[in-house]
Write an enzyme that holds these catalytic residues in place. Structure first.
Site, mmCIF file in Angstrom:
data_model
loop_
_atom_site.group_PDB
_atom_site.id
_atom_site.type_symbol
_atom_site.label_atom_id
_atom_site.label_comp_id
_atom_site.label_asym_id
_atom_site.label_seq_id
_atom_site.Cartn_x
_atom_site.Cartn_y
_atom_site.Cartn_z
ATOM 1 N N ARG A 1 -63.052 -34.346 -17.334
ATOM 2 C CA ARG A 1 -62.936 -33.680 -18.638
ATOM 3 C C ARG A 1 -64.324 -33.534 -19.230
ATOM 4 N NH1 ARG A 1 -59.074 -34.059 -23.950
ATOM 5 N NH2 ARG A 1 -57.623 -33.127 -22.506
ATOM 6 N N GLY B 1 -51.466 -31.877 -26.107
ATOM 7 C CA GLY B 1 -51.582 -33.175 -26.744
ATOM 8 C C GLY B 1 -50.565 -33.314 -27.859
ATOM 9 N N ARG B 2 -50.992 -32.884 -29.037
ATOM 10 C CA ARG B 2 -50.155 -33.115 -30.220
ATOM 11 C C ARG B 2 -48.781 -32.461 -30.116
ATOM 12 N NH1 ARG B 2 -55.051 -31.232 -33.835
ATOM 13 N NH2 ARG B 2 -55.247 -30.006 -31.923
ATOM 14 N N GLN C 1 -56.986 -41.622 -17.201
ATOM 15 C CA GLN C 1 -58.319 -41.183 -17.630
ATOM 16 C C GLN C 1 -59.208 -42.415 -17.747
ATOM 17 O OE1 GLN C 1 -59.332 -39.784 -21.703
ATOM 18 N NE2 GLN C 1 -59.906 -37.859 -20.731
ATOM 19 N N TYR D 1 -68.962 -39.392 -25.756
ATOM 20 C CA TYR D 1 -68.937 -40.765 -25.253
ATOM 21 C C TYR D 1 -70.089 -40.959 -24.254
ATOM 22 C CZ TYR D 1 -64.464 -40.782 -27.655
ATOM 23 O OH TYR D 1 -63.497 -40.687 -28.624
ATOM 24 N N SER E 1 -51.697 -34.327 -22.183
ATOM 25 C CA SER E 1 -53.128 -34.581 -22.388
ATOM 26 C C SER E 1 -53.361 -36.044 -22.782
ATOM 27 C CB SER E 1 -53.606 -33.653 -23.511
ATOM 28 O OG SER E 1 -54.977 -33.409 -23.420
ATOM 29 N N PRO E 2 -54.512 -36.610 -22.424
ATOM 30 C CA PRO E 2 -54.790 -38.006 -22.799
ATOM 31 C C PRO E 2 -54.799 -38.185 -24.320
ATOM 32 C CG PRO E 2 -56.454 -37.155 -21.276
ATOM 33 C CD PRO E 2 -55.629 -35.996 -21.691
ATOM 34 N N ALA F 1 -57.776 -42.510 -22.692
ATOM 35 C CA ALA F 1 -59.001 -43.038 -22.089
ATOM 36 C C ALA F 1 -58.845 -44.545 -21.899
ATOM 37 C CB ALA F 1 -60.188 -42.747 -23.000
HETATM 38 C C1 LIG Z 1 -53.927 -39.080 -31.034
HETATM 39 C C2 LIG Z 1 -54.910 -38.427 -30.103
HETATM 40 C C3 LIG Z 1 -55.638 -39.215 -29.229
HETATM 41 C C4 LIG Z 1 -56.516 -38.613 -28.316
HETATM 42 N N1 LIG Z 1 -57.147 -39.381 -27.366
HETATM 43 C C5 LIG Z 1 -57.841 -38.788 -26.369
HETATM 44 C C6 LIG Z 1 -58.316 -39.533 -25.263
HETATM 45 O O1 LIG Z 1 -58.076 -40.738 -25.126
HETATM 46 N N2 LIG Z 1 -59.041 -38.864 -24.324
HETATM 47 C C7 LIG Z 1 -59.305 -37.520 -24.414
HETATM 48 O O2 LIG Z 1 -59.971 -36.966 -23.540
HETATM 49 N N3 LIG Z 1 -58.819 -36.794 -25.434
HETATM 50 C C8 LIG Z 1 -58.082 -37.382 -26.391
HETATM 51 N N4 LIG Z 1 -57.526 -36.618 -27.390
HETATM 52 C C9 LIG Z 1 -57.691 -35.154 -27.333
HETATM 53 C C10 LIG Z 1 -56.470 -34.508 -26.685
HETATM 54 O O3 LIG Z 1 -56.331 -34.900 -25.333
HETATM 55 C C11 LIG Z 1 -56.548 -32.983 -26.759
HETATM 56 O O4 LIG Z 1 -57.681 -32.553 -26.044
HETATM 57 C C12 LIG Z 1 -56.651 -32.486 -28.205
HETATM 58 O O5 LIG Z 1 -55.711 -33.129 -29.029
HETATM 59 C C13 LIG Z 1 -56.428 -30.972 -28.285
HETATM 60 O O6 LIG Z 1 -55.186 -30.629 -27.724
HETATM 61 P P1 LIG Z 1 -53.864 -30.365 -28.627
HETATM 62 O O7 LIG Z 1 -54.211 -29.284 -29.612
HETATM 63 O O8 LIG Z 1 -52.817 -29.944 -27.636
HETATM 64 O O9 LIG Z 1 -53.515 -31.648 -29.309
HETATM 65 C C14 LIG Z 1 -56.691 -37.205 -28.327
HETATM 66 C C15 LIG Z 1 -55.982 -36.444 -29.250
HETATM 67 C C16 LIG Z 1 -55.093 -37.025 -30.123
HETATM 68 C C17 LIG Z 1 -54.308 -36.150 -31.059
#
Ligand SMILES: Cc1cc2nc3c(=O)[nH]c(=O)nc-3n(C[C@H](O)[C@H](O)[C@H](O)COP(=O)(O)O)c2cc1C
Length: 380
Positions: A241, A334-335, A112, A193, A34-35, A69
Site C-alpha cells: 500500500r 473501508g468505511r 497488513q 508511517y 480495506s485495512p 496495520a
Molecule cells: C477506522 C479506520 C481505520 C483505518 N486503519 C487503516 C490501517 O490500519 N491501515 C491502512 O492502510 N489504512 C487504514 N485506514 C484507511 C482505509 O483502509 C481506507 O484507505 C480509507 O478509509 C479510505 O477508504 P474508504 O473511503 O472506503 O473508507 C483506516 C480507515 C478507517 C476508517
C-alpha cells in the site's frame, strides 16, 4: 459443517464478481475489505473484538479481507491498542480468526504489516491521537529524520542497526503470519508511517545512502520488501500500500510512485494499493467519490501491475466502473463495509452477480426469501 467454498459469477457477469488469482491464491471476486485499525488490542494481542469484527467481515462475501496495520515491533504501533505480531505468543489469536474464516466463510485473509514510525505513540483516535509520554504508556518513536508530525513529539532518526532490526522484524512477522495461516501480506508503505518517511522528501533529510536521491530514498523500503518476499512462501502474494502522492508541493508524487512500483514489481510484488496522503495536516486533498482511483489507474497503465483502488468507493456501480474502465483489478472498501458489512451481498443483488453466503444465512438470500424456501440441500 463446511464452508469456504467461493461462489463465482459467470464470466459474462459483472466484473466485480469475476474470480481471479494472485500467485496460488484464488479469489472469488474483486471486493477487498480495506485495512482498518480498531485500536482495541492490549499488548498487540488479537481479542474477542477483533474476532467478532473480522470474523463477520470474513463471511461477508468479499473476496479478500486485509487486517488493520499489524505492528512488527512494539514501537511500530500507532496507539497502545494496535495489533502486533512481534512475538510467537501472538500467533494463536490470528490462527483462531483464520480457522473461523476457513470454516464458515470464503473470504481469503490478508494481513497488513506495518511500522508507525513518527506517527506512533499516540492515543486512540477517539481520544484525539495525542502524543503519549512514556509515563502515559508511550514509547520512543522512529523516523527517517528528526521531523516531528506537527503537534507531536520528535522522532529519533533510525540508524543502520535499527533499520536492520526493523527489516528482521518484518520478516519474523511474515513467518508468524504464515504460521497463523494468512493467505496474503500487504506491506504498509503509506500514510506517513516509517516506510513512507523514507520515501517522502518532506520527511527524509538523511545524508547517508538512504536519503537524497529517489533511488536512495527507496533503498530501505525496497530492502524491507525484498526480505519479506524471501521470508514469505513463493506461492503466496504480497502487495504494497502506497501513498501515491503527499498532496503537498515538493513532496512525494505520482511520478515517484511509478518508479517505486516498477522496482517493487521487479522484486515480485503482486499488486499496489493506491492510497494517498498522511505526511502532515498541510496536505490539500480533493476528497470525493473515487478520488484516489486515478492513481490506481496510472500505476496500472504505466507499470503493468495489478492495482487496488481505495477511497470513497461506496456504491456498487462505482466499484464496477473502476473495474470496467480498467482503473484497477481490485476495489477496497473501508468505511462502507463498517456501515454495511453485507455490502458484497447487496452489490451482487444490484449488479446481477453471485457471492458466498454461509449456510447458516442461506435463507437470507433474496431468491430464497422470494420463494419463502427454508429447506436447502446444497452440494458444497
Ligand atoms: C477506522 C479506520 C481505520 C483505518 N486503519 C487503516 C490501517 O490500519 N491501515 C491502512 O492502510 N489504512 C487504514 N485506514 C484507511 C482505509 O483502509 C481506507 O484507505 C480509507 O478509509 C479510505 O477508504 P474508504 O473511503 O472506503 O473508507 C483506516 C480507515 C478507517 C476508517
Amino acid at each position: 459443517m463446511t464452508g469456504g467454498v467461493p461462489v463465482s459469477t459467470p464470466i459474462d457477469g459483472p466484473r466485480l464478481f469475476a474470480p481471479t488469482d494472485l500467485r496460488d491464491l484464488k479469489l472469488a471476486n474483486r471486493i477487498v475489505v480495506s485495512p482498518m485499525g480498531q485500536h482495541s488490542a492490549e499488548d498487540g494481542y488479537l481479542n474477542d473484538w477483533h474476532l467478532a469484527h473480522l470474523g463477520q467481515l470474513s463471511v461477508s462475501g468479499a473476496g479478500l479481507l486485509i487486517t488493520e496495520a499489524v505492528a512488527v515491533e512494539p514501537r511500530g504501533r500507532i496507539s497502545p491498542g494496535c495489533l502486533g505480531l512481534w512475538s510467537d505468543t501472538q500467533i494463536n489469536g490470528y490462527q483462531r480468526l483464520i480457522e473461523f474464516s476457513r470454516r464458515y466463510g470464503a473470504t481469503r485473509m490478508g494481513i497488513q504489516l506495518g511500522h508507525s514510525g513518527r506517527k506512533g505513540s499516540v492515543s486512540q483516535s477517539w481520544f484525539g491521537q495525542k502524543s503519549l509520554t512514556e509515563d502515559a504508556g508511550g514509547w520512543e518513536i522512529l523516523s527517517a529524520s528528526r521531523i516531528a508530525y506537527p503537534g507531536r513529539k520528535e522522532p529519533t532518526p533510525i540508524n543502520h542497526e535499527g533499520m536492520a532490526a526493523v527489516t528482521a522484524d518484518f520478516c519474523a512477522a511474515a513467518r508468524r503470519a504464515h504460521e497463523a495461516g494468512f493467505d496474503l501480506i500487504e506491506i504498509h508503505a503509506a500514510h506517513g508511517y516509517l516506510i513512507h518517511s523514507f520515501l517522502s522528501p518532506l520527511l527524509n533529510q538523511r545524508d547517508d545512502a538512504y536519503g537524497g536521491t529517489l533511488e536512495n530514498r527507496m533503498r530501505f523500503p525496497l530492502q524491507i520488501f525484498r526480505a519479506v518476499r524471501e521470508a514469505w512462501p513463493a506461492g503466496k502474494p504480497i502487495g504494497v500500500r502506497v501513498s501515491a502522492t503527499d498532496w503537498i508541493e515538493g513532496g512525494w508524487a505520482l511520478e515517484d510512485t511509478i518508479v517505486f512500483a516498477r522496482a517493487l514489481k521487479a522484486m515480485g510484488c503482486d499488486y499496489i494499493c493506491a492510497s494517498t496522503g498522511g505526511v502532515g495536516p498541510e496536505q490539500d486533498i480533493p476528497v470525493g467519490p473515487l478520488y484516489q482511483a486515478p492513481f490506481a489507474a496510472a500505476i496500472r497503465r504505466e507499470v503493468d501491475i495489478a492495482t487496488m483502488a481505495v477511497g470513497l468507493i461506496t456504491e456498487p456501480e462505482q466499484a464496477e466502473q473502476v473495474l470496467t474502465e480498467g482503473m484497477a483489478d481490485f476495489v477496497a472498501l473501508g468505511r462502507a463495509m463498517l456501515y454495511n458489512p453485507r455490502w458484497p451481498w447487496h452489490a451482487a443483488e444490484q449488479l446481477g452477480g453471485q457471492t458466498f453466503y454461509p449456510v447458516q444465512y442461506d435463507r437470507a438470500h433474496p431468491s430464497m426469501r422470494r420463494n419463502n424456501a427454508f429447506v436447502v440441500y446444497r452440494d458444497r
